[in-house]
Write a protein that holds these residues in place. Structure first.
Motif, PDB file in Angstrom:
ATOM      1  N   MET A 172       1.018  -1.230  -0.036  1.00 41.26           N
ATOM      2  CA  MET A 172       0.039  -0.028   0.086  1.00 41.26           C
ATOM      3  C   MET A 172       0.716   1.180  -0.019  1.00 41.26           C
ATOM      4  N   SER A 173       1.735   1.229   0.953  1.00 40.96           N
ATOM      5  CA  SER A 173       2.626   2.554   1.103  1.00 40.96           C
ATOM      6  C   SER A 173       3.548   2.824   0.114  1.00 40.96           C
ATOM      7  N   GLU A 174       4.089   1.751  -0.819  1.00 42.02           N
ATOM      8  CA  GLU A 174       4.743   1.706  -1.875  1.00 42.02           C
ATOM      9  C   GLU A 174       3.836   2.296  -3.010  1.00 42.02           C
ATOM     10  N   GLN A 175       2.808   2.006  -3.195  1.00 42.81           N
ATOM     11  CA  GLN A 175       1.989   2.488  -4.307  1.00 42.81           C
ATOM     12  C   GLN A 175       1.383   4.085  -4.034  1.00 42.81           C
ATOM     13  N   PHE A 176       1.454   4.107  -2.716  1.00 47.06           N
ATOM     14  CA  PHE A 176       0.906   5.636  -2.451  1.00 47.06           C
ATOM     15  C   PHE A 176       1.698   6.810  -3.034  1.00 47.06           C
ATOM     16  N   ASP A 177       0.845   7.427  -3.758  1.00 48.81           N
ATOM     17  CA  ASP A 177       1.463   8.780  -4.484  1.00 48.81           C
ATOM     18  C   ASP A 177       1.194  10.071  -3.837  1.00 48.81           C
ATOM     19  N   ARG A 180      -3.737   8.391   6.400  1.00 52.16           N
ATOM     20  CA  ARG A 180      -2.772   8.470   7.503  1.00 52.16           C
ATOM     21  C   ARG A 180      -1.236   8.541   6.986  1.00 52.16           C
ATOM     22  N   GLU A 181      -1.030   8.310   5.661  1.00 50.84           N
ATOM     23  CA  GLU A 181       0.283   8.270   5.073  1.00 50.84           C
ATOM     24  C   GLU A 181       1.076   9.750   5.498  1.00 50.84           C
ATOM     25  N   ARG A 182       2.210   9.368   6.170  1.00 46.09           N
ATOM     26  CA  ARG A 182       2.971  10.738   6.523  1.00 46.09           C
ATOM     27  C   ARG A 182       3.721  11.430   5.327  1.00 46.09           C
ATOM     28  N   ALA A 183       3.765  10.607   4.049  1.00 42.89           N
ATOM     29  CA  ALA A 183       4.364  11.493   2.957  1.00 42.89           C
ATOM     30  C   ALA A 183       3.352  12.351   2.539  1.00 42.89           C
ATOM     31  N   ALA A 184       2.004  12.501   2.990  1.00 44.69           N
ATOM     32  CA  ALA A 184       1.049  13.613   2.671  1.00 44.69           C
ATOM     33  C   ALA A 184       1.443  14.948   3.227  1.00 44.69           C
ATOM     34  N   VAL A 185       1.959  14.771   4.527  1.00 51.37           N
ATOM     35  CA  VAL A 185       2.216  16.040   5.235  1.00 51.37           C
ATOM     36  C   VAL A 185       3.608  16.603   4.318  1.00 51.37           C
ATOM     37  N   ALA A 186       4.669  15.672   4.214  1.00 53.76           N
ATOM     38  CA  ALA A 186       6.016  16.174   3.446  1.00 53.76           C
ATOM     39  C   ALA A 186       5.486  16.982   2.365  1.00 53.76           C
TER      40      ALA A 186
END
Lengths: 421, 421
Positions: B1-6, B188-194
């Motif tokens: 999931m995390s890997e595919q999250f853009d 909840r993915e943290r990459a969204a914050v960045a």
């Protein structure tokens, strides 16, 4: 030399002095700041021969470097230009002091009285190109607002800026204010600029003054907040309900009075209804005045116009060139400006209050005008005495940035042993 | 999931929708915004069981994750807290609409009439931790000021925030406003914050709401401007000319009313003259109330005090602990606060106008108080209806940030065919 130059140490040193000076300036009496600026004005005039000699060194350096005639002109100082610097200093000296002004005040049911009062921002960094007068203008505005300033002039104006800066320091000294209130980065080394842009501990805001290249670089690299001026892609929209003679006068003035300033019209939008009534008279006027009008469709029938390339819309020509297009009413103009504008200054020419209200409400340029020339986009014309630049961002400063916008505020709260429930 | 999250694609999508919504909101009628918030308040109350069920999921997740009792408490919603959310929404709904307010206006000798009017800022990003009520508070304040908002709640409050957000959207829909006016990052993915922190094209300002860790991270990483709240290291200074009873009441209130808020007193400064007259009564009161007073010198004679470590000065305890020190008059207090303060809120207790004036003028905290408890450092107490946070910076927003500080301004200039000479 370059290898041994320690930019970080230099900016740390200037920054530490600036911070200490700012702490003093924050409560310096208005009269002392005024006296410093008046004394600086006197020093500039008294030392004009010295300043022109320093400028001569810069001009020789510039000629050697192969600067364009326009750049050389911006760099050059003569007695007239020095007089303008003196007058600018006197004008800022005479302005009201913004620091301590009560912006608003109110009472609370708890018995607390709250005041919101203006304070200085702190330390301002100004990075500019070849115009030596910025040394005086920017230094004066920052001081008026109680800020310390670190000036970094262009390498071309190095000697001129140094000579003018010496006069500013003379003014500070005469008024008993800290000399570090106005500092000039004493080197041409470019590393000093990069260091200023990172100096979040020392500098509260950076104001870049110069072309797109400089401003873009500053915005991309800065960790310190920036009051940036990007492009002035100003539009004038001639509505169907425009008064013909007002429209002709304003369009011509907006484009041709001075073409090199950010408030110059770069695109003329003509309402289809205006065109139906008056034809292409606005375009004809521009062509007759020597403007290269890049356009499309029916407007190309005007002899002397040239076909517009797609990139001519949304372009800042800063020259005797402009784009022109027919649009469908005020909504057509709004759609065009939203797509191509830079949120700087746009003007609607109309006698129709509803059209003007729509234009004012639905566009979000820093300055929106009705029946007035976009060339008025200027701090002096707004009554600010002077400006350090025009901000195209929306945070803190917007439009012409005078002394008032170089301030922040604090709350002063008075109680009588008041506790919170 | 995390890997595919853009994350970039997600924020680009949310950002594009937000920008489009902001363009609509900029001229949304005040009544529509008020109606949306009222309808949202109704929806929150109507769907309280649903919201509490969602909160139950979050509490289970939090317990599983081993959150501290304090964190669990911040996260938990009961009917009382939901009622507070509803009341908050109604309070913001009832506030005056800042958009379009004429801040100032004046005439120029050229015949131009200039108005400075409030406009929305654009798109605001709010990044917060576990308090689910921020979803409603921040969403409401941004909407009131005509801004679109992208909310990114803490992963602990994921379900609660989603349930509250659904009510906000219901309100927007009921009022015919764009649903993208208030968006919640749906992951909840943290990459969204960045990605939000870098989204300069989509977001005009980021407001972090949370502890030092979150705010520090946001400030270090953000390319988007930030209204940051750092620490509230609030000082209370008891001057020699203080009224004893007022001083006792204020000091106790400032420390003990609530210890976990940023306006809580963290350091008590006692004028040597006050000490000579009244002894260590203020410290005794604090100790009696159960406060651990970390101090030095004579004040250590009070039974129950403990010696202060150097780092206890300039420390935000957010607990029943404070530092205390004897200083030499108002200048001693000013010097201490300049060195150790965080420019948040400081209070002077005195009946001497000159001492109060000096304290007000020479310190540069966002809030300076006289004879009042630092616990009043709050948007509601200032009369702003609500606050999205307290800003400790000096650019644009400072102190409690209500709807008004979430606006910018533009100039509206009216002429009559006016050209610049």
């Amino acid at each position: 030399m370059s290898e041994q130059f320690d930019a970080k140490a230099l900016i740390d040193d200037l920054g530490t002095r600036a911070r200490a000076a700012a702490a003093e300036l924050a409560f310096a009496p208005a009269a002392a700041k005024e006296a410093a600026l008046t004394a600086a004005a006197e020093a500039v005039w008294a030392r004009r021969v010295e300043i022109m000699a320093a400028n001569g060194e810069d001009l020789a350096y510039g000629a050697n470097k192969g600067l364009s005639p326009a750049m050389m002109d911006r760099l050059a100082l003569d007695e007239g230009r020095i007089k303008a610097i003196v007058e600018g200093l006197r004008a800022v000296a005479a302005q009201p002091d913004p620091v301590g002004q009560v912006i608003s005040e109110w009472d609370r049911p708890t018995g607390l009285h709250i005041q919101r009062v203006r304070t200085p921002l702190g330390v301002i960094g100004v990075i500019y190109e070849s115009r030596p007068n910025v040394t005086a203008d920017a230094g004066a505005l920052c001081l008026k607002a109680g800020n310390a300033v670190i000036l970094r002039g262009g390498s071309e104006s190095f000697h001129s800026s140094r000579a003018i800066h010496a006069c500013m320091v003379e003014g500070l000294r005469a008024a008993g204010l800290p000399e570090a209130a106005i500092q000039l980065v004493p080197t041409r080394e470019r590393a000093a600029v990069a260091e200023m842009l990172r100096a979040v501990a020392h500098i509260d805001v950076i104001v870049p003054r110069g072309g797109k290249g400089l401003v873009g670089l500053v915005q991309a690299e800065a960790r310190v907040p920036v009051f940036a001026h990007l492009e002035g892609i100003c539009h004038v929209y001639a509505d169907g309900a425009a008064d013909l003679e007002k429209a002709r006068a304003v369009v011509l003035n907006a484009k041709t009075r001075r073409t090199g300033i950010c408030g110059a019209m770069e695109c003329l939008l003509i309402d289809r209804a205006f065109y139906a009534r008056h034809g292409a008279v606005l375009v004809e006027d521009l062509v007759k005045a020597g403007v290269e009008v890049r356009t499309e469709g029916d407007l190309l029938n005007v002899v002397g116009t040239v076909p517009a390339a797609p990139e001519d819309f949304g372009r800042e020509f800063l020259d005797m060139i402009c784009a022109a297009r027919i649009v469908d009413g005020v909504d057509g103009a709004i759609a065009h400006i939203r797509r191509y504008g830079s949120n700087h200054t746009e003007s609607i020419l109309t006698e129709d209050d509803a059209a003007a209200a729509r234009f004012f409400q639905r566009l979000d340029s820093a300055i929106l005008m009705r029946n007035a020339s976009t060339q008025f986009a200027d701090g002096g014309e707004f009554g600010m005495g002077a400006e350090i630049g025009i901000a195209t961002g929306k945070l803190h400063a917007r439009g012409p940035v005078g002394a008032e916008q170089l301030t922040s505020f604090k709350y002063l709260v008075t109680g009588d042993g008041t506790c919170r429930k």
